[in-house]
Design an enzyme around this catalytic site. Sequence first.
Site, PDB file in Angstrom:
ATOM      1  N   GLU A  35       0.868  -1.178   0.000  1.00  0.00           N
ATOM      2  CA  GLU A  35       0.000   0.000   0.000  1.00  0.00           C
ATOM      3  C   GLU A  35       0.899   1.220   0.000  1.00  0.00           C
ATOM      4  O   GLU A  35       1.994   1.195   0.546  1.00  0.00           O
ATOM      5  CB  GLU A  35      -0.892   0.034   1.260  1.00  0.00           C
ATOM      6  CG  GLU A  35      -2.092  -0.865   1.170  1.00  0.00           C
ATOM      7  CD  GLU A  35      -3.207  -0.485   2.157  1.00  0.00           C
ATOM      8  OE1 GLU A  35      -3.193   0.628   2.715  1.00  0.00           O
ATOM      9  OE2 GLU A  35      -4.091  -1.325   2.354  1.00  0.00           O
ATOM     10  N   HIS A  89      -4.478   6.838  -0.307  1.00  0.00           N
ATOM     11  CA  HIS A  89      -3.727   5.595  -0.150  1.00  0.00           C
ATOM     12  C   HIS A  89      -4.269   4.577  -1.134  1.00  0.00           C
ATOM     13  O   HIS A  89      -5.336   4.764  -1.700  1.00  0.00           O
ATOM     14  CB  HIS A  89      -3.737   5.082   1.295  1.00  0.00           C
ATOM     15  CG  HIS A  89      -5.020   4.467   1.766  1.00  0.00           C
ATOM     16  ND1 HIS A  89      -6.118   5.216   2.110  1.00  0.00           N
ATOM     17  CD2 HIS A  89      -5.382   3.168   1.955  1.00  0.00           C
ATOM     18  CE1 HIS A  89      -7.100   4.407   2.500  1.00  0.00           C
ATOM     19  NE2 HIS A  89      -6.684   3.145   2.418  1.00  0.00           N
ATOM     20  N   HIS A  91      -5.295   0.610  -2.424  1.00  0.00           N
ATOM     21  CA  HIS A  91      -5.747  -0.732  -2.079  1.00  0.00           C
ATOM     22  C   HIS A  91      -5.289  -1.634  -3.223  1.00  0.00           C
ATOM     23  O   HIS A  91      -5.992  -1.784  -4.216  1.00  0.00           O
ATOM     24  CB  HIS A  91      -7.278  -0.783  -1.951  1.00  0.00           C
ATOM     25  CG  HIS A  91      -7.802  -0.246  -0.670  1.00  0.00           C
ATOM     26  ND1 HIS A  91      -9.150  -0.138  -0.396  1.00  0.00           N
ATOM     27  CD2 HIS A  91      -7.155   0.194   0.435  1.00  0.00           C
ATOM     28  CE1 HIS A  91      -9.306   0.361   0.827  1.00  0.00           C
ATOM     29  NE2 HIS A  91      -8.117   0.578   1.341  1.00  0.00           N
ATOM     30  N   ASP A 102      -9.523   1.276   7.784  1.00  0.00           N
ATOM     31  CA  ASP A 102      -9.546   2.710   7.476  1.00  0.00           C
ATOM     32  C   ASP A 102     -10.460   3.460   8.447  1.00  0.00           C
ATOM     33  O   ASP A 102     -10.150   4.574   8.882  1.00  0.00           O
ATOM     34  CB  ASP A 102     -10.024   2.947   6.038  1.00  0.00           C
ATOM     35  CG  ASP A 102      -9.008   2.470   5.010  1.00  0.00           C
ATOM     36  OD1 ASP A 102      -7.805   2.490   5.320  1.00  0.00           O
ATOM     37  OD2 ASP A 102      -9.432   2.082   3.916  1.00  0.00           O
TER      38      ASP A 102
HETATM   39 ZN   LIG Z   1      -7.535   1.481   3.073  1.00  0.00          ZN
END
Ligand SMILES: [Zn+2]
Length: 154
Positions: A35, A89, A91, A102
Site C-alpha cells: 500500500e 492511499h 488498495h 480505514d
Molecule cells: Zn484502506
Amino acid sequence: MRSSIFTMLHETTLLIPAPIQAAMVAHCLREAPLECCGVLGGNGRTVDSFYPLRNAKQSETRYEADATEVIRAVVELRGRGAEFVAIYHSHPKWQAVPSQTDLNENHYGDLPRIIVSLLGETPEVRAWRLDPENYEEIPVTVVPTQVEPTAGTG
Ligand SMILES: [Zn+2]
C-alpha cells in the site's frame, strides 16, 4: 436549510488536475503490492500539488504516512498559504472503498480520503469522508490541464 445541487457539488467536489491524478495513480502502481500513501495539497477542495509519502508500515494491507514527510509537506504547504486537501492511499488488492481498518484508524478527521484501487484492469479512484462508524462518498472531478503540477517533496 436545503442547499441547491449546484451549491452542494460546489462545496463537496474534489477538483484534481489530471497530471496530479496521473502522478498519484503512478505512485500507487510503483509501490504495489505494498500500500502507498500521500497527500494532495491546495485550498478548499481544489488540489494544486502532490506529495507522495513513504508508507512507514511497508505493508500490503496497512499504511501509515512517515511522520517526518508529513511534517515536511505541512510546512511546505503552509509556507505558501495552502493546506492538505486530501489524503490518498492505495488498495492493491481491494476495492476503492474504505476498509474497516480505514474507519478504525482514522487519524485525519473530516479530511477527504482518496482510495486508489489496483484491483481491476484500470486503477479506480474514489474519495470518501470517514467517521468511526460510516463513510460517505465525495465526488471527484478530474480537471484537464496543460499546467505541470507543483513538484512535491517526495
Ligand atoms: Zn484502506
